[in-house]
Design an enzyme around this catalytic site. Structure first.
Site, PDB file in Angstrom:
ATOM      1  N   ASN A  62       0.858  -1.361   0.054  1.00  0.00           N
ATOM      2  CA  ASN A  62       0.044  -0.048  -0.039  1.00  0.00           C
ATOM      3  C   ASN A  62       0.900   1.146  -0.184  1.00  0.00           C
ATOM      4  O   ASN A  62       1.921   1.261   0.685  1.00  0.00           O
ATOM      5  CB  ASN A  62      -0.988  -0.097   1.181  1.00  0.00           C
ATOM      6  CG  ASN A  62      -0.529  -0.315   2.545  1.00  0.00           C
ATOM      7  OD1 ASN A  62       0.580  -0.882   2.600  1.00  0.00           O
ATOM      8  ND2 ASN A  62      -1.052   0.295   3.608  1.00  0.00           N
ATOM      9  N   ALA A  66      -0.364  11.961   1.985  1.00  0.00           N
ATOM     10  CA  ALA A  66      -0.867  13.232   2.892  1.00  0.00           C
ATOM     11  C   ALA A  66      -2.367  13.475   2.532  1.00  0.00           C
ATOM     12  O   ALA A  66      -3.033  13.941   3.532  1.00  0.00           O
ATOM     13  CB  ALA A  66       0.075  14.248   3.198  1.00  0.00           C
ATOM     14  N   TYR A  68      -5.452  11.856   1.999  1.00  0.00           N
ATOM     15  CA  TYR A  68      -5.447  10.311   2.202  1.00  0.00           C
ATOM     16  C   TYR A  68      -6.087   9.641   1.041  1.00  0.00           C
ATOM     17  O   TYR A  68      -5.930   8.582   0.798  1.00  0.00           O
ATOM     18  CB  TYR A  68      -6.617  10.343   3.437  1.00  0.00           C
ATOM     19  CG  TYR A  68      -5.976  10.656   4.718  1.00  0.00           C
ATOM     20  CD1 TYR A  68      -4.614  11.152   4.784  1.00  0.00           C
ATOM     21  CD2 TYR A  68      -6.602  10.522   6.023  1.00  0.00           C
ATOM     22  CE1 TYR A  68      -4.003  11.437   6.041  1.00  0.00           C
ATOM     23  CE2 TYR A  68      -6.174  11.035   7.134  1.00  0.00           C
ATOM     24  CZ  TYR A  68      -4.789  11.213   7.066  1.00  0.00           C
ATOM     25  OH  TYR A  68      -4.070  11.613   8.608  1.00  0.00           O
ATOM     26  N   CYS A  73      -4.283   0.805  -2.117  1.00  0.00           N
ATOM     27  CA  CYS A  73      -4.121  -0.502  -1.682  1.00  0.00           C
ATOM     28  C   CYS A  73      -3.077  -1.289  -2.281  1.00  0.00           C
ATOM     29  O   CYS A  73      -2.830  -1.322  -3.422  1.00  0.00           O
ATOM     30  CB  CYS A  73      -5.652  -1.179  -1.460  1.00  0.00           C
ATOM     31  SG  CYS A  73      -6.638  -0.490  -0.317  1.00  0.00           S
ATOM     32  N   GLU A  75      -3.265  -4.388  -3.077  1.00  0.00           N
ATOM     33  CA  GLU A  75      -3.742  -5.209  -4.242  1.00  0.00           C
ATOM     34  C   GLU A  75      -3.746  -4.351  -5.239  1.00  0.00           C
ATOM     35  O   GLU A  75      -3.394  -5.114  -6.417  1.00  0.00           O
ATOM     36  CB  GLU A  75      -5.281  -5.819  -3.572  1.00  0.00           C
ATOM     37  CG  GLU A  75      -5.377  -6.577  -2.448  1.00  0.00           C
ATOM     38  CD  GLU A  75      -5.221  -5.906  -0.901  1.00  0.00           C
ATOM     39  OE1 GLU A  75      -4.892  -4.768  -1.062  1.00  0.00           O
ATOM     40  OE2 GLU A  75      -5.991  -6.679  -0.262  1.00  0.00           O
ATOM     41  N   CYS A 112     -10.562  -4.630   0.911  1.00  0.00           N
ATOM     42  CA  CYS A 112     -11.528  -3.729   0.948  1.00  0.00           C
ATOM     43  C   CYS A 112     -12.305  -3.894  -0.250  1.00  0.00           C
ATOM     44  O   CYS A 112     -12.234  -4.534  -1.263  1.00  0.00           O
ATOM     45  CB  CYS A 112     -10.979  -2.182   0.903  1.00  0.00           C
ATOM     46  SG  CYS A 112     -10.391  -1.541  -0.775  1.00  0.00           S
ATOM     47  N   CYS A 115     -10.641  -2.912  -3.661  1.00  0.00           N
ATOM     48  CA  CYS A 115     -10.075  -4.058  -4.302  1.00  0.00           C
ATOM     49  C   CYS A 115     -10.655  -5.330  -4.731  1.00  0.00           C
ATOM     50  O   CYS A 115     -10.231  -5.944  -5.736  1.00  0.00           O
ATOM     51  CB  CYS A 115      -8.971  -4.655  -3.074  1.00  0.00           C
ATOM     52  SG  CYS A 115      -7.930  -3.268  -2.790  1.00  0.00           S
TER      53      CYS A 115
HETATM   54  N1  THU Z   1      -5.228  -1.610   2.800  1.00  0.00           N
HETATM   55  C1  THU Z   1      -4.599  -2.282   1.741  1.00  0.00           C
HETATM   56  O1  THU Z   1      -3.378  -2.254   1.127  1.00  0.00           O
HETATM   57  N2  THU Z   1      -5.243  -3.608   1.564  1.00  0.00           N
HETATM   58  C2  THU Z   1      -6.357  -4.016   2.173  1.00  0.00           C
HETATM   59  O2  THU Z   1      -6.779  -5.266   1.878  1.00  0.00           O
HETATM   60  C3  THU Z   1      -6.757  -3.420   3.228  1.00  0.00           C
HETATM   61  C4  THU Z   1      -6.374  -2.040   3.398  1.00  0.00           C
HETATM   62  C5  THU Z   1      -4.435  -0.382   2.983  1.00  0.00           C
HETATM   63  C6  THU Z   1      -5.330   0.862   2.666  1.00  0.00           C
HETATM   64  C7  THU Z   1      -4.678   1.774   3.718  1.00  0.00           C
HETATM   65  O3  THU Z   1      -3.406   2.235   3.199  1.00  0.00           O
HETATM   66  C8  THU Z   1      -4.304   1.096   5.014  1.00  0.00           C
HETATM   67  O4  THU Z   1      -4.241  -0.199   4.375  1.00  0.00           O
HETATM   68  C9  THU Z   1      -5.268   1.480   6.283  1.00  0.00           C
HETATM   69  O5  THU Z   1      -6.951   1.139   5.465  1.00  0.00           O
END
Ligand code: THU
Length: 162
Positions: A62, A66, A68, A73, A75, A112, A115
């Site tokens: 991920n 800044a 957000y 992610c 994936e 999420c 993804c």
């Molecule tokens: N995140 C991922 O990269 N993959 C997931 O399957 C769940 C969440 C990241 C997004 C964000 O950078 C951090 O985890 C917190 O949500």
């Protein structure tokens, strides 16, 4: 009125040690690559590693920002870099793990919604199910035969009338 029910089966392993050697190596790699995440805001480091159908291994983490919503992610970062190798290169298995710097990391990660949508479209576009190996840094491991199972009643290209 009728009622429909959606269920799916997935495998649950008590630990990484119960996996086949290939799956174990992929999950170990996902756990290790969490160290390369850029997640200074959430401190939730995610690593994803794909084994392509041709045997190549690609990694993603991920990448936060800044501002957000700009963050991406692990994936989807991985899917984008995979697709850039070759637009239709198929993924056989993806292992996903996380290291939560502020809490436990012993339960399988739950990808999420964005993804899930991206993974499912990648399956459709390459006509290849993506097997998911989900875990944390320790503890149980879930294996899901295809990412689309995580997205019942999904919206896809077939819903867009041309
Ligand atoms: N995140 C991922 O990269 N993959 C997931 O399957 C769940 C969440 C990241 C997004 C964000 O950078 C951090 O985890 C917190 O949500």
């Amino acid at each position: 009125m009728t009622t429909s029910t959606v269920t799916f089966d997935f495998e649950v392993f008590d630990s990484i040690d119960q996996l086949s050697s290939d799956d174990k190596a992929l999950l170990e790699s996902a756990r290790t690559v969490t160290q390369k995440a850029y997640a200074p805001y959430s401190e939730f480091l995610v690593g994803a590693v794909a084994k392509l159908v041709d045997g190549k291994i690609l990694k993603g983490t991920n990448q936060e920002n800044a501002s957000y919503p700009v963050g991406i992610c692990a994936e989807r970062a991985l899917l984008a870099s995979t697709a850039m190798l070759d637009s239709n290169i198929a993924i056989q298995t993806m292992a996903i793990a996380y290291h939560n710097l502020n809490g436990d990391s012993d339960k399988p990660v739950s990808p999420c919604g964005m993804c899930r949508q991206s993974l499912h479209e990648y399956e459709e576009r390459t006509k290849q199910p993506i097997r998911l190996i989900l875990s944390g840094m320790s503890g149980k491991v879930y294996i899901i035969e295809r990412a689309g199972l995580l997205l019942p009643l999904s919206f896809g290209s077939n819903n867009l009338i041309k």
